[in-house]
Structure formats: structure tokens, C-alpha cells
Design a protein around this motif. Sequence first.
Motif, PDB file in Angstrom:
ATOM      1  N   ALA A  66      81.365 -86.922   4.641  1.00 30.13           N
ATOM      2  CA  ALA A  66      80.061 -86.260   4.618  1.00 30.13           C
ATOM      3  C   ALA A  66      79.802 -85.538   5.929  1.00 30.13           C
ATOM      4  O   ALA A  66      80.177 -86.023   7.007  1.00 30.13           O
ATOM      5  N   SER A  67      79.170 -84.400   5.815  1.00 30.07           N
ATOM      6  CA  SER A  67      78.752 -83.673   7.018  1.00 30.07           C
ATOM      7  C   SER A  67      77.242 -83.496   6.991  1.00 30.07           C
ATOM      8  O   SER A  67      76.636 -83.375   5.931  1.00 30.07           O
ATOM      9  N   ARG A  68      76.636 -83.501   8.180  1.00 29.78           N
ATOM     10  CA  ARG A  68      75.178 -83.334   8.319  1.00 29.78           C
ATOM     11  C   ARG A  68      74.456 -84.340   7.446  1.00 29.78           C
ATOM     12  O   ARG A  68      73.554 -83.983   6.670  1.00 29.78           O
ATOM     13  N   PHE A  69      74.800 -85.581   7.617  1.00 36.44           N
ATOM     14  CA  PHE A  69      74.376 -86.602   6.679  1.00 36.44           C
ATOM     15  C   PHE A  69      74.331 -87.944   7.378  1.00 36.44           C
ATOM     16  O   PHE A  69      75.281 -88.307   8.066  1.00 36.44           O
ATOM     17  N   THR A  70      73.243 -88.696   7.196  1.00 33.41           N
ATOM     18  CA  THR A  70      73.124 -90.025   7.774  1.00 33.41           C
ATOM     19  C   THR A  70      73.199 -91.062   6.665  1.00 33.41           C
ATOM     20  O   THR A  70      72.274 -91.179   5.858  1.00 33.41           O
ATOM     21  N   PHE A  71      74.274 -91.805   6.638  1.00 29.79           N
ATOM     22  CA  PHE A  71      74.488 -92.760   5.557  1.00 29.79           C
ATOM     23  C   PHE A  71      73.372 -93.788   5.460  1.00 29.79           C
ATOM     24  O   PHE A  71      73.060 -94.265   4.374  1.00 29.79           O
ATOM     25  N   ASP A  72      72.772 -94.144   6.583  1.00 28.29           N
ATOM     26  CA  ASP A  72      71.776 -95.214   6.602  1.00 28.29           C
ATOM     27  C   ASP A  72      70.632 -94.984   5.631  1.00 28.29           C
ATOM     28  O   ASP A  72      69.991 -95.930   5.172  1.00 28.29           O
ATOM     29  N   GLU A  99      73.715 -77.557   6.255  1.00 28.13           N
ATOM     30  CA  GLU A  99      73.908 -77.836   4.847  1.00 28.13           C
ATOM     31  C   GLU A  99      74.763 -79.091   4.687  1.00 28.13           C
ATOM     32  O   GLU A  99      75.821 -79.214   5.286  1.00 28.13           O
ATOM     33  N   VAL A 100      74.275 -80.024   3.862  1.00 22.63           N
ATOM     34  CA  VAL A 100      75.022 -81.248   3.600  1.00 22.63           C
ATOM     35  C   VAL A 100      76.226 -80.940   2.723  1.00 22.63           C
ATOM     36  O   VAL A 100      76.119 -80.191   1.752  1.00 22.63           O
ATOM     37  N   GLN A 101      77.358 -81.524   3.083  1.00 26.14           N
ATOM     38  CA  GLN A 101      78.554 -81.381   2.262  1.00 26.14           C
ATOM     39  C   GLN A 101      79.206 -82.740   2.066  1.00 26.14           C
ATOM     40  O   GLN A 101      79.286 -83.548   2.995  1.00 26.14           O
ATOM     41  N   LEU A 102      79.676 -82.968   0.849  1.00 26.39           N
ATOM     42  CA  LEU A 102      80.482 -84.147   0.529  1.00 26.39           C
ATOM     43  C   LEU A 102      81.830 -83.631   0.044  1.00 26.39           C
ATOM     44  O   LEU A 102      81.885 -82.843  -0.904  1.00 26.39           O
ATOM     45  N   VAL A 103      82.898 -84.084   0.684  1.00 29.02           N
ATOM     46  CA  VAL A 103      84.228 -83.600   0.353  1.00 29.02           C
ATOM     47  C   VAL A 103      85.116 -84.778  -0.019  1.00 29.02           C
ATOM     48  O   VAL A 103      85.364 -85.662   0.813  1.00 29.02           O
ATOM     49  N   GLU A 104      85.578 -84.775  -1.270  1.00 29.42           N
ATOM     50  CA  GLU A 104      86.435 -85.853  -1.748  1.00 29.42           C
ATOM     51  C   GLU A 104      87.901 -85.529  -1.499  1.00 29.42           C
ATOM     52  O   GLU A 104      88.293 -84.359  -1.444  1.00 29.42           O
ATOM     53  N   SER A 105      88.687 -86.582  -1.429  1.00 34.38           N
ATOM     54  CA  SER A 105      90.144 -86.453  -1.370  1.00 34.38           C
ATOM     55  C   SER A 105      90.759 -87.741  -1.905  1.00 34.38           C
ATOM     56  O   SER A 105      90.076 -88.762  -2.009  1.00 34.38           O
ATOM     57  N   GLY A 106      92.051 -87.654  -2.244  1.00 37.50           N
ATOM     58  CA  GLY A 106      92.773 -88.861  -2.628  1.00 37.50           C
ATOM     59  C   GLY A 106      93.080 -89.009  -4.093  1.00 37.50           C
ATOM     60  O   GLY A 106      93.728 -89.969  -4.490  1.00 37.50           O
ATOM     61  N   GLY A 107      92.636 -88.098  -4.923  1.00 36.81           N
ATOM     62  CA  GLY A 107      92.966 -88.203  -6.337  1.00 36.81           C
ATOM     63  C   GLY A 107      94.422 -87.874  -6.588  1.00 36.81           C
ATOM     64  O   GLY A 107      95.153 -87.482  -5.673  1.00 36.81           O
ATOM     65  N   GLY A 108      94.849 -88.034  -7.830  1.00 38.77           N
ATOM     66  CA  GLY A 108      96.223 -87.722  -8.170  1.00 38.77           C
ATOM     67  C   GLY A 108      96.659 -88.388  -9.448  1.00 38.77           C
ATOM     68  O   GLY A 108      95.838 -88.871 -10.229  1.00 38.77           O
ATOM     69  N   LEU A 109      97.973 -88.388  -9.645  1.00 37.07           N
ATOM     70  CA  LEU A 109      98.585 -88.968 -10.841  1.00 37.07           C
ATOM     71  C   LEU A 109      99.264 -90.276 -10.457  1.00 37.07           C
ATOM     72  O   LEU A 109     100.023 -90.331  -9.485  1.00 37.07           O
ATOM     73  N   VAL A 110      98.997 -91.317 -11.229  1.00 33.73           N
ATOM     74  CA  VAL A 110      99.572 -92.628 -10.941  1.00 33.73           C
ATOM     75  C   VAL A 110      99.869 -93.328 -12.256  1.00 33.73           C
ATOM     76  O   VAL A 110      99.208 -93.062 -13.265  1.00 33.73           O
ATOM     77  N   GLN A 111     100.841 -94.191 -12.248  1.00 27.22           N
ATOM     78  CA  GLN A 111     101.149 -94.963 -13.447  1.00 27.22           C
ATOM     79  C   GLN A 111     100.178 -96.126 -13.584  1.00 27.22           C
ATOM     80  O   GLN A 111      99.607 -96.604 -12.591  1.00 27.22           O
ATOM     81  N   ALA A 112     100.017 -96.577 -14.802  1.00 29.55           N
ATOM     82  CA  ALA A 112      99.170 -97.741 -15.049  1.00 29.55           C
ATOM     83  C   ALA A 112      99.627 -98.915 -14.198  1.00 29.55           C
ATOM     84  O   ALA A 112     100.832 -99.158 -14.051  1.00 29.55           O
TER      85      ALA A 112
END
Length: 128
Positions: free
Chosen positions: A24-30, A1-14
Amino acid sequence: EVQLVESGGGLVQAGGSLRLSCAASRFTFDDYAIGWFRQAPWKEREGVACISGSDGSTYYADSVKGRFTISSDNAKRTMYLQMNNLKPEDTAVYYCAAVGITTCAYYSGNYYYGMDYWGQGTQVTVSS
């Protein structure tokens, strides 16, 4: 099963910066165009940036040009979105997505309903 897992969001000032990652897992970017959509409350989901896995061509929404940079490490199957000079209007849930074509047309055309795979989303909040 293909999975996409994001990270890195948060709260930041302008004016600040964040870097989002999409692994990505089980996934060929090409074989895919991979990128980011975002959705703010009461607004339609919009294509923000995309990179073609086949030739590295990119797309950016006008609202982020010059501030955001998309890149990918195909060997690591990880995509990145470097976001600089963030503005309060960048506040949204950011979704990693992939579609099995080699151009970024689905992102520039906001054809989010045509995506093959989605991540779970990561919140980005920019305070003024």
C-alpha cells in the motif's frame, strides 16, 4: 492517491502453496481493515480473509480456515496471504482491498461494494 498493488499469484498444483502480497502507498494500516476478496468465473465476489489494522484481529471464510493465513507488516505497509494446501476450487482472481473501519465485518458479510480501495487483482490458478 492511495494505491494497493498485489503480487504473488500464479499457477500451482493442488496441494501446493502460494503467498500473495499487497503493498500500500499513502495509506495507514492502523485505521483500516485490510484483506482479500476473490472472484471465480460466474461467481459472486467473496471475502476470503481480513486483518484489522488496529488490533490485528482476523477473519477467514470457512472454505479457507486452516489453510490460509493473513498477516501484515504495518511499518512496511504490506499485507500477506499465505495459502497452503491449495485446491482447484481456490482458483480465482484475488483482490486486495481496504475499508476504513477497524473490524472485519465487511469481509465476513461480503460487503465488497463498501470497500474504499481495491488492488488490480492477481490470478491464482490451481490445477488438479
